[in-house]
Design a protein around this motif. Structure first.
Motif, PDB file in Angstrom:
ATOM      1  N   ASP A 206       0.841  -1.204   0.000  1.00 36.32           N
ATOM      2  CA  ASP A 206       0.000   0.000   0.000  1.00 36.32           C
ATOM      3  C   ASP A 206       0.874   1.251   0.000  1.00 36.32           C
ATOM      4  N   ILE A 242     -10.528   4.026 -13.675  1.00 36.52           N
ATOM      5  CA  ILE A 242     -10.430   3.406 -12.350  1.00 36.52           C
ATOM      6  C   ILE A 242     -11.218   4.171 -11.283  1.00 36.52           C
ATOM      7  N   PRO A 243     -11.092   5.512 -11.167  1.00 36.60           N
ATOM      8  CA  PRO A 243     -11.897   6.212 -10.140  1.00 36.60           C
ATOM      9  C   PRO A 243     -13.400   6.016 -10.341  1.00 36.60           C
ATOM     10  N   ALA A 246     -14.407   2.515  -9.336  1.00 31.87           N
ATOM     11  CA  ALA A 246     -14.425   2.374  -7.878  1.00 31.87           C
ATOM     12  C   ALA A 246     -15.770   2.780  -7.306  1.00 31.87           C
ATOM     13  N   THR A 247     -16.402   3.752  -7.949  1.00 33.38           N
ATOM     14  CA  THR A 247     -17.731   4.197  -7.506  1.00 33.38           C
ATOM     15  C   THR A 247     -18.825   3.277  -8.027  1.00 33.38           C
ATOM     16  N   ARG A 253     -14.171  -3.490  -4.252  1.00 35.02           N
ATOM     17  CA  ARG A 253     -13.072  -2.523  -4.214  1.00 35.02           C
ATOM     18  C   ARG A 253     -12.272  -2.608  -5.507  1.00 35.02           C
ATOM     19  N   VAL A 254     -11.986  -1.466  -6.119  1.00 31.99           N
ATOM     20  CA  VAL A 254     -11.215  -1.416  -7.361  1.00 31.99           C
ATOM     21  C   VAL A 254      -9.838  -0.829  -7.052  1.00 31.99           C
ATOM     22  N   VAL A 255      -8.792  -1.573  -7.405  1.00 36.12           N
ATOM     23  CA  VAL A 255      -7.414  -1.167  -7.095  1.00 36.12           C
ATOM     24  C   VAL A 255      -6.585  -1.161  -8.373  1.00 36.12           C
ATOM     25  N   LEU A 272      -5.271   9.044  -9.664  1.00 33.69           N
ATOM     26  CA  LEU A 272      -5.257   7.682  -9.135  1.00 33.69           C
ATOM     27  C   LEU A 272      -4.888   7.625  -7.662  1.00 33.69           C
ATOM     28  N   HIS A 275      -6.211   5.059  -5.044  1.00 35.27           N
ATOM     29  CA  HIS A 275      -6.724   3.892  -5.772  1.00 35.27           C
ATOM     30  C   HIS A 275      -5.610   2.937  -6.182  1.00 35.27           C
TER      31      HIS A 275
END
Length: 335
Positions: A206, A242-243, A246-247, A253-255, A272, A275
């Motif tokens: 992370d 990606i953002p 994620a919603t 969860r989108v990473v 990003l 994310h």
């Protein structure tokens, strides 16, 4: 001079250059992306070179075949120098601490740079040097080909047939992946389409550089990993999405997963932030046998739930499939 055998190197070089150039012509962003990933000088990457390179290859392909003496020899030398340059670039890329995707033959040859890539380029340099020897003949390659005997044509045909058999037998498809999806809530028929397997033991870091294995990541629910690189032109649609994904896919969860450091990635793609996770040395993407862009869905039950899928179009379609499955299962609100 060995007229028959020495016809093969220039013919092979011409075919490779023609295929490579034609594949790159319509995919200039992929070529520019390769320049970025191979860490070539920024002045070179931002110049007209990525756009001009495919046309240079096409012109050389024609020149190798048609140039008569004394022009054939300099053309062959330039071709050999081009392949030596490619070899140097690939050898340098193998020293990087993260995986590099190279579109050496446009999207036809899109794949990770490995020692096998370097071996291939060494062989191409050898062929190019034989092409220089062939260029010392008294006539052009095309003239020698027209005047070749029946035996020489049969010999060339058998070589081509042998090469085709080897390519189709051992070439394989890079990054092949299934597009089936098996998220919780899928019907029984959907489960049969996708053979679920336990999550592999792999770790991602992370923003605090803390390592988490994939099982830990899924303790609170399913996770969609999207492998991207800021230097990858074909990754741009996924990076921009990606953002939003994620919603749209919450509570999944989108990473976004990158081989570069998170700090370096956010500096280039600030949207990003929050994310991203880091794939040190690109180990996890290798475990999945994928490349950028690609995606895989990790189920909350410790099993793979879908993918991996590879390629910008397939990643987008995969995300849409996941969303449809979640809608069908009533996990997310259609609104």
């Amino acid at each position: 001079m060995l007229t028959g055998p020495l016809l093969l190197p220039p013919l092979l070089l011409s075919a490779l250059l023609l295929v490579s150039g034609a594949a790159k012509v319509h995919h200039t962003p992929a070529t520019r992306s390769a320049f970025f990933q191979l860490a070539l000088p920024r002045a070179l990457t931002d110049s007209l070179v990525p756009r001009a390179l495919p046309w240079v290859e096409i012109v050389l392909a024609v020149a190798v075949l048609l140039s008569p003496p004394p022009f054939a020899l300099p053309v062959a030398v330039i071709t050999a120098l081009l392949f030596v340059g490619y070899l140097v670039v690939i050898a340098r890329a193998l020293t990087f601490d993260h995986p590099v995707t190279c579109s050496c033959f446009g999207e036809l040859g899109l794949g990770e740079v490995t020692p096998r890539t370097a071996v291939r380029n060494v062989l191409l340099v050898v062929v190019a040097l034989l092409g220089v020897w062939s260029a010392t003949a008294d006539t052009s390659v095309a003239s020698r080909l027209v005047g070749a005997s029946g035996v020489e044509w049969v010999w060339l045909g058998l070589v081509v047939l042998t090469g085709a058999v080897l390519v189709t037998t051992f070439g394989g498809a890079k990054g092949a992946a299934t597009s089936a999806v098996g998220v919780p809530g899928a019907d029984a028929e959907g489960e049969l389409d996708y053979v679920r397997q336990p999550l592999p033991f792999a770790t991602l870091a992370d923003a605090d550089a803390t390592l988490h294995n994939l099982t830990e990541l899924t303790r609170s629910g399913a996770v969609l990993l999207v492998f991207v690189s800021p230097a990858c032109g074909s990754c741009l649609p996924a990076i921009e999405s990606i953002p939003r994904w994620a919603t749209d896919l919450a509570p999944v969860r989108v990473v976004g997963v990158v081989a570069q450091t998170i700090e370096a990635t956010v500096a280039v793609v600030p949207e990003l932030e929050g994310h991203l996770m880091h794939d040190p040395q690109g180990v996890t993407i290798r475990i999945f046998g994928a490349r950028t862009p690609s995606a895989v869905l990790l189920g909350g039950d410790g099993m793979l739930a879908g993918g991996p899928v590879v390629g910008a179009h397939d990643v987008t379609a995969f995300v849409e499939d996941v969303r449809e499955e979640l809608l069908t299962a009533g996990v997310i609100d259609p609104a």
